[in-house]
Design a protein around this motif. Structure first.
Motif, PDB file in Angstrom:
ATOM      1  N   ASP A  14     -16.732 -35.373   6.808  1.00  0.00           N
ATOM      2  CA  ASP A  14     -15.495 -34.898   6.173  1.00  0.00           C
ATOM      3  C   ASP A  14     -15.542 -34.969   4.648  1.00  0.00           C
ATOM      4  OD1 ASP A  14     -12.468 -34.275   6.282  1.00  0.00           O
ATOM      5  OD2 ASP A  14     -12.616 -36.123   5.094  1.00  0.00           O
ATOM      6  N   LYS A  15     -16.086 -35.993   4.083  1.00  0.00           N
ATOM      7  CA  LYS A  15     -16.286 -36.190   2.644  1.00  0.00           C
ATOM      8  C   LYS A  15     -15.045 -36.579   1.851  1.00  0.00           C
ATOM      9  CE  LYS A  15     -20.087 -32.948   2.750  1.00  0.00           C
ATOM     10  NZ  LYS A  15     -20.570 -31.685   2.246  1.00  0.00           N
ATOM     11  N   ALA A  16     -13.924 -36.830   2.489  1.00  0.00           N
ATOM     12  CA  ALA A  16     -12.749 -37.318   1.750  1.00  0.00           C
ATOM     13  C   ALA A  16     -13.084 -38.644   1.082  1.00  0.00           C
ATOM     14  CB  ALA A  16     -11.555 -37.482   2.679  1.00  0.00           C
ATOM     15  N   CYS A  17     -13.920 -39.441   1.731  1.00  0.00           N
ATOM     16  CA  CYS A  17     -14.304 -40.740   1.170  1.00  0.00           C
ATOM     17  C   CYS A  17     -15.124 -40.568  -0.106  1.00  0.00           C
ATOM     18  CB  CYS A  17     -15.077 -41.559   2.196  1.00  0.00           C
ATOM     19  SG  CYS A  17     -16.555 -40.739   2.843  1.00  0.00           S
ATOM     20  N   ILE A  18     -15.959 -39.552  -0.151  1.00  0.00           N
ATOM     21  CA  ILE A  18     -16.776 -39.287  -1.340  1.00  0.00           C
ATOM     22  C   ILE A  18     -15.866 -38.988  -2.528  1.00  0.00           C
ATOM     23  CG2 ILE A  18     -18.388 -37.639  -2.389  1.00  0.00           C
ATOM     24  CD1 ILE A  18     -19.777 -37.440   0.339  1.00  0.00           C
ATOM     25  N   GLU A  19     -14.860 -38.182  -2.291  1.00  0.00           N
ATOM     26  CA  GLU A  19     -13.928 -37.812  -3.359  1.00  0.00           C
ATOM     27  C   GLU A  19     -13.141 -39.016  -3.866  1.00  0.00           C
ATOM     28  OE1 GLU A  19     -11.583 -34.587  -1.806  1.00  0.00           O
ATOM     29  OE2 GLU A  19     -13.381 -33.502  -1.206  1.00  0.00           O
ATOM     30  N   GLU A  20     -12.887 -39.988  -3.008  1.00  0.00           N
ATOM     31  CA  GLU A  20     -12.078 -41.150  -3.368  1.00  0.00           C
ATOM     32  C   GLU A  20     -12.893 -42.279  -3.992  1.00  0.00           C
ATOM     33  OE1 GLU A  20      -8.388 -42.643  -3.862  1.00  0.00           O
ATOM     34  OE2 GLU A  20      -8.811 -40.718  -2.917  1.00  0.00           O
ATOM     35  N   CYS A  21     -14.185 -42.318  -3.747  1.00  0.00           N
ATOM     36  CA  CYS A  21     -15.035 -43.426  -4.200  1.00  0.00           C
ATOM     37  C   CYS A  21     -15.160 -43.448  -5.728  1.00  0.00           C
ATOM     38  CB  CYS A  21     -16.425 -43.311  -3.581  1.00  0.00           C
ATOM     39  SG  CYS A  21     -17.539 -44.638  -4.095  1.00  0.00           S
ATOM     40  N   PRO A  22     -14.709 -44.541  -6.369  1.00  0.00           N
ATOM     41  CA  PRO A  22     -14.763 -44.595  -7.831  1.00  0.00           C
ATOM     42  C   PRO A  22     -16.156 -44.851  -8.403  1.00  0.00           C
ATOM     43  CG  PRO A  22     -13.890 -46.646  -6.987  1.00  0.00           C
ATOM     44  CD  PRO A  22     -14.057 -45.717  -5.803  1.00  0.00           C
ATOM     45  N   VAL A  23     -17.098 -45.300  -7.579  1.00  0.00           N
ATOM     46  CA  VAL A  23     -18.437 -45.602  -8.088  1.00  0.00           C
ATOM     47  C   VAL A  23     -19.513 -44.667  -7.556  1.00  0.00           C
ATOM     48  CG1 VAL A  23     -17.946 -48.016  -8.632  1.00  0.00           C
ATOM     49  CG2 VAL A  23     -18.789 -47.423  -6.367  1.00  0.00           C
ATOM     50  N   ASP A  24     -19.123 -43.635  -6.801  1.00  0.00           N
ATOM     51  CA  ASP A  24     -20.066 -42.603  -6.353  1.00  0.00           C
ATOM     52  C   ASP A  24     -21.217 -43.185  -5.526  1.00  0.00           C
ATOM     53  OD1 ASP A  24     -20.949 -39.926  -6.212  1.00  0.00           O
ATOM     54  OD2 ASP A  24     -22.209 -40.152  -7.999  1.00  0.00           O
ATOM     55  N   CYS A  25     -20.874 -44.054  -4.553  1.00  0.00           N
ATOM     56  CA  CYS A  25     -21.920 -44.730  -3.771  1.00  0.00           C
ATOM     57  C   CYS A  25     -22.020 -44.230  -2.329  1.00  0.00           C
ATOM     58  CB  CYS A  25     -21.688 -46.236  -3.782  1.00  0.00           C
ATOM     59  SG  CYS A  25     -20.255 -46.785  -2.840  1.00  0.00           S
ATOM     60  N   ILE A  26     -21.333 -43.133  -1.988  1.00  0.00           N
ATOM     61  CA  ILE A  26     -21.373 -42.613  -0.618  1.00  0.00           C
ATOM     62  C   ILE A  26     -22.243 -41.363  -0.618  1.00  0.00           C
ATOM     63  CG2 ILE A  26     -20.042 -41.796   1.357  1.00  0.00           C
ATOM     64  CD1 ILE A  26     -17.650 -43.397   0.189  1.00  0.00           C
ATOM     65  N   TYR A  27     -23.324 -41.443   0.125  1.00  0.00           N
ATOM     66  CA  TYR A  27     -24.353 -40.403   0.137  1.00  0.00           C
ATOM     67  C   TYR A  27     -24.307 -39.619   1.445  1.00  0.00           C
ATOM     68  CZ  TYR A  27     -26.271 -42.760  -3.931  1.00  0.00           C
ATOM     69  OH  TYR A  27     -26.438 -43.299  -5.182  1.00  0.00           O
ATOM     70  N   GLU A  28     -24.652 -38.360   1.351  1.00  0.00           N
ATOM     71  CA  GLU A  28     -24.648 -37.487   2.520  1.00  0.00           C
ATOM     72  C   GLU A  28     -26.062 -37.322   3.060  1.00  0.00           C
ATOM     73  OE1 GLU A  28     -23.398 -32.958   3.862  1.00  0.00           O
ATOM     74  OE2 GLU A  28     -23.159 -33.557   1.765  1.00  0.00           O
ATOM     75  N   GLY A  29     -26.231 -37.704   4.330  1.00  0.00           N
ATOM     76  CA  GLY A  29     -27.464 -37.419   5.044  1.00  0.00           C
ATOM     77  C   GLY A  29     -27.262 -36.135   5.825  1.00  0.00           C
ATOM     78  N   GLN A  36     -24.166 -46.862  -0.026  1.00  0.00           N
ATOM     79  CA  GLN A  36     -25.253 -47.628  -0.644  1.00  0.00           C
ATOM     80  C   GLN A  36     -24.737 -49.044  -0.913  1.00  0.00           C
ATOM     81  OE1 GLN A  36     -26.976 -49.443  -2.624  1.00  0.00           O
ATOM     82  NE2 GLN A  36     -29.001 -48.560  -2.475  1.00  0.00           N
ATOM     83  N   PRO A  37     -25.254 -50.053  -0.197  1.00  0.00           N
ATOM     84  CA  PRO A  37     -24.684 -51.401  -0.298  1.00  0.00           C
ATOM     85  C   PRO A  37     -24.824 -52.051  -1.673  1.00  0.00           C
ATOM     86  CG  PRO A  37     -26.660 -51.430   1.054  1.00  0.00           C
ATOM     87  CD  PRO A  37     -26.343 -49.989   0.776  1.00  0.00           C
ATOM     88  N   ASP A  38     -25.858 -51.712  -2.429  1.00  0.00           N
ATOM     89  CA  ASP A  38     -26.031 -52.300  -3.757  1.00  0.00           C
ATOM     90  C   ASP A  38     -25.139 -51.645  -4.802  1.00  0.00           C
ATOM     91  OD1 ASP A  38     -27.964 -54.056  -2.785  1.00  0.00           O
ATOM     92  OD2 ASP A  38     -29.590 -52.641  -3.188  1.00  0.00           O
ATOM     93  N   GLU A  39     -24.681 -50.442  -4.525  1.00  0.00           N
ATOM     94  CA  GLU A  39     -23.824 -49.721  -5.467  1.00  0.00           C
ATOM     95  C   GLU A  39     -22.338 -49.888  -5.154  1.00  0.00           C
ATOM     96  OE1 GLU A  39     -25.157 -45.651  -5.452  1.00  0.00           O
ATOM     97  OE2 GLU A  39     -27.199 -46.204  -5.996  1.00  0.00           O
ATOM     98  N   CYS A  40     -22.013 -50.184  -3.907  1.00  0.00           N
ATOM     99  CA  CYS A  40     -20.621 -50.343  -3.474  1.00  0.00           C
ATOM    100  C   CYS A  40     -20.010 -51.583  -4.130  1.00  0.00           C
ATOM    101  CB  CYS A  40     -20.569 -50.478  -1.953  1.00  0.00           C
ATOM    102  SG  CYS A  40     -18.918 -50.701  -1.267  1.00  0.00           S
TER     103      CYS A  40
END
Length: 108
Positions: A14-29, A36-40
């Motif tokens: 869905d990618k709503a989470c990507i749009e909401e993430c302030p640190v850009d740590c959700i990647y699409e496979g 990404q646990p080190d970036e979250c």
């Protein structure tokens, strides 16, 4: 500890989470999204916007989806820490566990 994306996301993306993430740590496979646990920064902004309720704090992942914690971590053992999902775009990879799943969460 970090957030993990579990089974309800497979083949939904869905990618709503990507749009909401302030640190850009959700990647699409190819078949699902991965955090990404080190970036979250564990802010939790992604969790309430997920329309399929696939995002859990790592300690709260339901037992039947515990393999997704490992799949999420191992995904980044393969692709590393790219330093921001927006600049990488879709990654042509999925954890072998995810790749082997039958088609899921699709409407007939």
């Amino acid at each position: 500890m970090t957030y993990t994306i579990a089974e309800p996301c497979v083949d939904v993306l869905d990618k709503a989470c990507i749009e909401e993430c302030p640190v850009d740590c959700i990647y699409e496979g190819n078949r699902m999204l991965y955090i990404q646990p080190d970036e979250c920064v564990d802010c939790g902004a992604c969790e309430p916007v997920c329309p399929v309720e696939a995002i859990f704090y790592e300690d709260d992942v339901p037992d039947e989806w515990s393999e997704y914690v490992t799949a999420n971590i191992d995904f980044f053992n393969e692709v590393g820490s790219p330093g921001g999902a927006a600049k990488t775009g879709k990654i042509d990879y999925d954890h072998p566990f995810i790749k082997a799943l039958p088609p899921m969460n699709t409407e007939d």
